[in-house]
Each structure stands twice: as C-alpha cells, then as structure tokens.
Scaffold this active site. Structure first.
Site, short mmCIF file in Angstrom:
data_model
loop_
_atom_site.label_atom_id
_atom_site.label_comp_id
_atom_site.label_asym_id
_atom_site.label_seq_id
_atom_site.Cartn_x
_atom_site.Cartn_y
_atom_site.Cartn_z
N LEU A 65 0.52 -1.31 0.10
CA LEU A 65 -0.09 -0.03 0.16
C LEU A 65 0.78 0.84 0.48
CD1 LEU A 65 -2.01 -1.41 2.87
CD2 LEU A 65 -2.93 -0.78 0.54
N PRO A 66 -0.08 2.43 -0.29
CA PRO A 66 1.07 3.55 -0.98
C PRO A 66 2.03 4.12 0.76
CG PRO A 66 -0.94 4.03 -1.77
CD PRO A 66 -1.49 2.66 -0.69
N THR A 99 6.53 1.20 2.34
CA THR A 99 6.99 1.72 2.75
C THR A 99 6.68 2.14 3.63
OG1 THR A 99 8.85 0.51 0.86
CG2 THR A 99 8.93 3.19 2.60
N LYS A 174 14.95 -0.09 5.87
CA LYS A 174 14.52 0.58 4.50
C LYS A 174 14.88 1.90 4.33
CE LYS A 174 12.69 0.73 0.33
NZ LYS A 174 11.48 0.77 -0.78
N LYS A 249 8.60 10.50 -0.56
CA LYS A 249 8.20 10.48 0.81
C LYS A 249 8.89 9.50 1.55
CE LYS A 249 6.72 6.13 0.96
NZ LYS A 249 6.03 4.93 0.94
#
Length: 299
Positions: A65-66, A99, A174, A249
């Site tokens: 998902l975003p 992420t 990450k 982001k």
C-alpha cells in the site's frame, strides 16, 4: 501450496503477485481499482470484491500500500469500516510490504498480537524490475517465528531476505537504505553534470568513476545520464522504475525518524529538499534518477 490474499496491486504489487501465481500459490486478490486485478485474474488469481472476502480461508495476507495511513485503515479500519483484522482467523500470517513509518507498523503489529496473529513488516528494495524478476530484497521486522514463516512465502518474490529485528525494524532498515540511495543518486547526478559542464564525455567519466573510489550502485546499475546505460530508466525517458514522488516520501520518512531519535542527517535533509524542488517542477511520476535533469537545468 499456500493460500494467499494479496491486497494492493500497483506497480510493485502486481508483479509480486504474479510471481506467487508462477510459484503455484492459490492467490486471492483485491484492489480498490478493480482494473488492476484483471491481468492477475487472467493468470489464475481469484478476484474478491472486499477486504472481508479476500482474507477468507487464506493462510497468508500480503499488503502493498502507498503509506502508513492506508496500512492502518486496511488493517485496523477507518470511517466506520472494519479493517481486515476483524475478519482474519487465528493462524493467519500477515505480511505488510509497504514502505511506511515504523510507528504505523508497530501499531498494526500490536493489534495483531492482541488477537494472537503473527504480523511482519517486510518493505522491499529493488524497484519494479526487481519485482518482475522476483529478485527483490525484503527487510523484515517481526518475531523469529513470524520471520521463519514469512520467509517461506517471500522467497517466491525475492532473492535476499533479511531479518532486521522486531516489528518496525524492517521499515527502519528500508528508511536507512533509501536515505542513502537518495544521497548517492543526487551526488552521482552532480558529479556527472560537473564533468559534462567541463567537457567530459559522460560515458568516459562514468567508466572512470566505476574504476575509482567514486564507484556506487547508481553508476553500476542505474546511470542517471541518458544514453550511457541502455537498461537504465534515463535511457527510456525516465519511465519508472521508482518514481520521484516515492523517493521524496521515503526521504521524508527518514527526516521524521531522525527527528524522533535526534539523529543528524544533513545530507539526507538536503537530498529531500532537492527532490521536493524537482517534483515541484512536475516530475513526480518520473523515475527518481530524473533528478539529473534538475542539475542540467540552468534556468
């Protein structure tokens, strides 16, 4: 083979899900944009029309998902809608490969733990090409038992699978990786532009740096200068790849994490601001290596 639900079938999720089908897994899929599910349904996946339906009678749930807000909504619910935790049964393994910020992963993980359900955060590195090739790197946060179970599924989609620590540690790993990636890409663009501005051929300069102490991942596999490396997004109109808005982001997540731990990240902050300026010029959907054009612009 495992019965798997896959939620979120965008640029990364779709090829990851396809590799699960290729591995012989029984796959159930759901996305708010139903058109994204069609190629997978044609390949053998079962189309579901709700979160409740997609997580019914499965062993594993994978989400891609975003952002953190979407992960919290899908797992925990939002706006009077139940999340998938209201419908999964005991024994189901939950894997989130989005992420997001570590705190969102921990909140979801704690909610799952209270229900006796295993959850891992498992963000990926490798981009769309790695997702398609099944060579992604997974950075996993969760218990030893949950990691052992997750690894059996992740191996169908990735080549390198690391256990970073407890829930949330996958996201932190990450974030650190992409902070460094944003810094080295901006530095590579800067050095190549400096050389070109002073009469050097970018192919020659790239080879010089590849054989010298400036060698890095971008020069080896992802050269940001067009026509230097035929396989890089730069030689294909900067088609992603990994979009510039996603790099912004991720760099923002790094800045947020640094603020909480009072860590000094001056280079990361500068890289974040460079991508903010680049994106403000309408480059959000271009590959993150398109930052090269920011340096090329003299206006």
């Amino acid at each position: 083979m495992a019965r798997i639900a896959f939620i979120g079938l965008g640029n990364m999720g779709a090829p990851m899900a396809q590799n699960l089908i290729n591995a012989g897994c029984h796959l159930q899929v759901f996305d708010l944009v139903e058109a994204l599910t069609r190629p997978l349904v044609e390949a053998g996946a079962i189309l579901c029309h709700s979160l409740k339906d997609v997580v019914t009678n499965v062993d594993v749930v994978i989400t891609m998902l975003p952002a953190g807000e979407h992960v919290r909504a899908v797992y925990l619910g939002a706006e009077n809608k139940e999340g998938l935790l209201a419908h999964v049964t005991s024994g189901t393994l939950l894997i989130d490969s989005s992420t997001i910020d570590p705190e969102s992963a921990r909140v979801v993980g704690l909610a799952a733990q209270k229900q006796g359900i295993e959850f891992v955060d498992a963000p990926v590195s490798g981009g769309v090409a790695g997702a398609a090739a099944g060579t992604l790197t997974f950075i996993v946060g969760g218990s030893d038992v949950a990691f052992e179970h997750a690894e059996k599924v992740l191996k169908h989609m990735g080549k390198n699978i690391f256990h970073a620590g407890s829930v949330g540690s996958g996201q932190m790993g990450k974030i650190c990786n992409n902070l460094m990636l944003g810094i080295l890409m901006s530095g590579t663009c800067e050095a190549l532009t400096l050389g070109m501005d002073n009469g050097l051929d970018p192919k020659v300069l790239s080879n010089i740096m590849l054989q010298s102490s400036g060698r890095n991942w971008a020069l080896e596999l992802y050269n940001p200068c067009p026509d230097v490396m035929a396989t890089s997004p730069a030689s294909n109109g900067y088609q992603p790849g990994f979009m510039s808005k996603l790099m912004l982001k991720d760099l923002g997540l790094g800045i947020e994490a640094a603020a909480k731990s009072q860590s000094s990240v001056p280079m990361g902050a500068l890289a974040r601001n460079l991508y903010a300026l680049h994106n403000a010029k309408g480059n959000e959907l271009l590959d993150f290596s398109s930052l090269f054009e920011f340096y090329q612009s003299k206006s």
